[in-house]
Scaffold this motif. Sequence first.
Motif, short mmCIF file in Angstrom:
data_model
loop_
_atom_site.label_atom_id
_atom_site.label_comp_id
_atom_site.label_asym_id
_atom_site.label_seq_id
_atom_site.Cartn_x
_atom_site.Cartn_y
_atom_site.Cartn_z
N TRP A 261 40.81 26.56 6.75
CA TRP A 261 41.36 27.02 5.48
C TRP A 261 40.81 28.40 5.13
O TRP A 261 41.54 29.25 4.61
CB TRP A 261 41.06 26.02 4.37
CG TRP A 261 41.93 24.80 4.41
CD1 TRP A 261 41.58 23.55 4.82
CD2 TRP A 261 43.30 24.72 4.02
NE1 TRP A 261 42.66 22.70 4.73
CE2 TRP A 261 43.73 23.39 4.24
CE3 TRP A 261 44.22 25.64 3.51
CZ2 TRP A 261 45.02 22.97 3.96
CZ3 TRP A 261 45.51 25.23 3.24
CH2 TRP A 261 45.91 23.91 3.46
N CYS B 202 45.84 22.74 9.22
CA CYS B 202 44.48 22.98 8.71
C CYS B 202 43.74 21.67 8.47
O CYS B 202 42.52 21.61 8.64
CB CYS B 202 44.53 23.79 7.42
SG CYS B 202 44.96 25.52 7.66
N ALA C 34 50.41 29.93 11.04
CA ALA C 34 51.17 29.16 10.04
C ALA C 34 50.84 29.62 8.64
O ALA C 34 51.73 29.72 7.77
CB ALA C 34 50.88 27.67 10.20
N GLY C 35 49.57 29.90 8.37
CA GLY C 35 49.17 30.35 7.04
C GLY C 35 49.81 31.67 6.67
O GLY C 35 50.32 31.85 5.56
N THR D 89 54.94 17.94 12.80
CA THR D 89 54.97 19.41 12.85
C THR D 89 56.11 19.89 13.74
O THR D 89 56.71 20.93 13.48
CB THR D 89 53.64 19.99 13.35
OG1 THR D 89 53.26 19.38 14.58
CG2 THR D 89 52.54 19.78 12.33
N THR E 187 53.49 31.16 6.09
CA THR E 187 53.77 30.43 4.86
C THR E 187 53.49 31.25 3.61
O THR E 187 54.30 31.31 2.69
CB THR E 187 52.96 29.13 4.81
OG1 THR E 187 53.26 28.34 5.96
CG2 THR E 187 53.25 28.33 3.55
N CYS F 255 42.52 30.98 7.22
CA CYS F 255 43.86 31.19 6.67
C CYS F 255 43.81 32.17 5.50
O CYS F 255 44.59 33.12 5.42
CB CYS F 255 44.45 29.87 6.19
SG CYS F 255 45.46 29.04 7.42
N THR G 206 51.46 24.00 7.34
CA THR G 206 50.12 24.59 7.20
C THR G 206 49.10 23.52 6.85
O THR G 206 47.98 23.50 7.40
CB THR G 206 50.13 25.70 6.13
OG1 THR G 206 51.09 26.69 6.49
CG2 THR G 206 48.76 26.35 6.02
N HIS H 277 46.85 27.54 13.06
CA HIS H 277 46.67 27.39 11.62
C HIS H 277 46.73 28.75 10.92
O HIS H 277 47.25 28.87 9.81
CB HIS H 277 45.36 26.67 11.30
CG HIS H 277 44.13 27.36 11.80
ND1 HIS H 277 43.78 27.38 13.13
CD2 HIS H 277 43.18 28.09 11.15
CE1 HIS H 277 42.66 28.07 13.27
NE2 HIS H 277 42.29 28.52 12.09
#
Length: 261
Positions: free
Chosen positions: A230, A223, A163-164, A75, A167, A233, A219, A160
Amino acid sequence: MKNNRIEKLRAAIAPYRDQLVNHPVYSTIKSLQDVQQFMEHHVFAVWDFMSLLKALQRDLTCVDIPWMPRGSANTRYLINEIVTGEESDVDQLGRRISHFELYREAMQQAGCDLRNMDTFTSAVQSGATVSSALKTAAAPEGAARFVENTFRVINTGKLHVIAGVFTFGREDLIPDMFLQLIRELKQQFPDKLDVLQYYIERHIEVDGGHHGELALQMTEELCGEDDAKWQECETEVIAALKSRALLWDSIYTAVCQPQQI
C-alpha cells in the motif's frame, strides 16, 4: 481494513488530484486552436494508458500457449472486463473501437496535426523502443516525460504498483468544466468537436464509473493486507499525478505562447 487503506491512500493523494482538477490549463482553453494543442499533447497519455492496462492483463491472466490458469479468477475477471471496454468500446455510431482510436478520430475531426503521434506509433510498430520512438517523433517534451514515467512504472514489474497507478493516477481527472467548455466550443464548431465530446462523456461514464470500481477492487486484491504494498502504491501514484501535472503545465505553456505573441 481494506477500505481504511483505500481511504488513507485517497487522503494522501488528494492534494495532487486537486491540483490537476483545478489546473489553469482548463480555463486557458478558449478556441479550437487551443483544443488542438491540448489534444496533440494529451493523445500520448491516451495511448500509454493502454500499455498500463495490457501490462496488468499480461501478468494477471495467461496470454501464453499452452494456456494454464494464472492468479486469482477474481482479478482475471476484473482486468479482462476493463480490457474489453477500453480496447473494443463503441463509438457514437455503435461501431467497435478502442478509446485510443476514438481519440485519434476526434483529433482528425478537430483538424489536429497527427504527424507526431503517427510517426511515434509507426516507429514502435517497427520495433523501436518507446524512448527512441518518442525522440524520432519529436513528441512534445511534457508528453514524452509523461510516457517515460508510465513505462518506468510498467518496468518495475510490480503488479500492485501498476494497478495503483492505473486506478488512482489515471482515472476521473477530467473536471466537469472542461466538458462544459467543449460543449460551448461545439456550438461555434458543430462539425469539429462532436467526436471529442462523445469521447469525454464516454470516458467519464465508463472509466470514472464502472471501470473505476473494477480497478479499485483489483488494487485491493493485489495489495491485500500488505502495508508495504500500500505504501509503494501511494508513492508511485503521487509520482504519476505529479507527472500528469507536468504534462498539464506543458500544455498550458503551449496554449499561452500564441496568446503572448
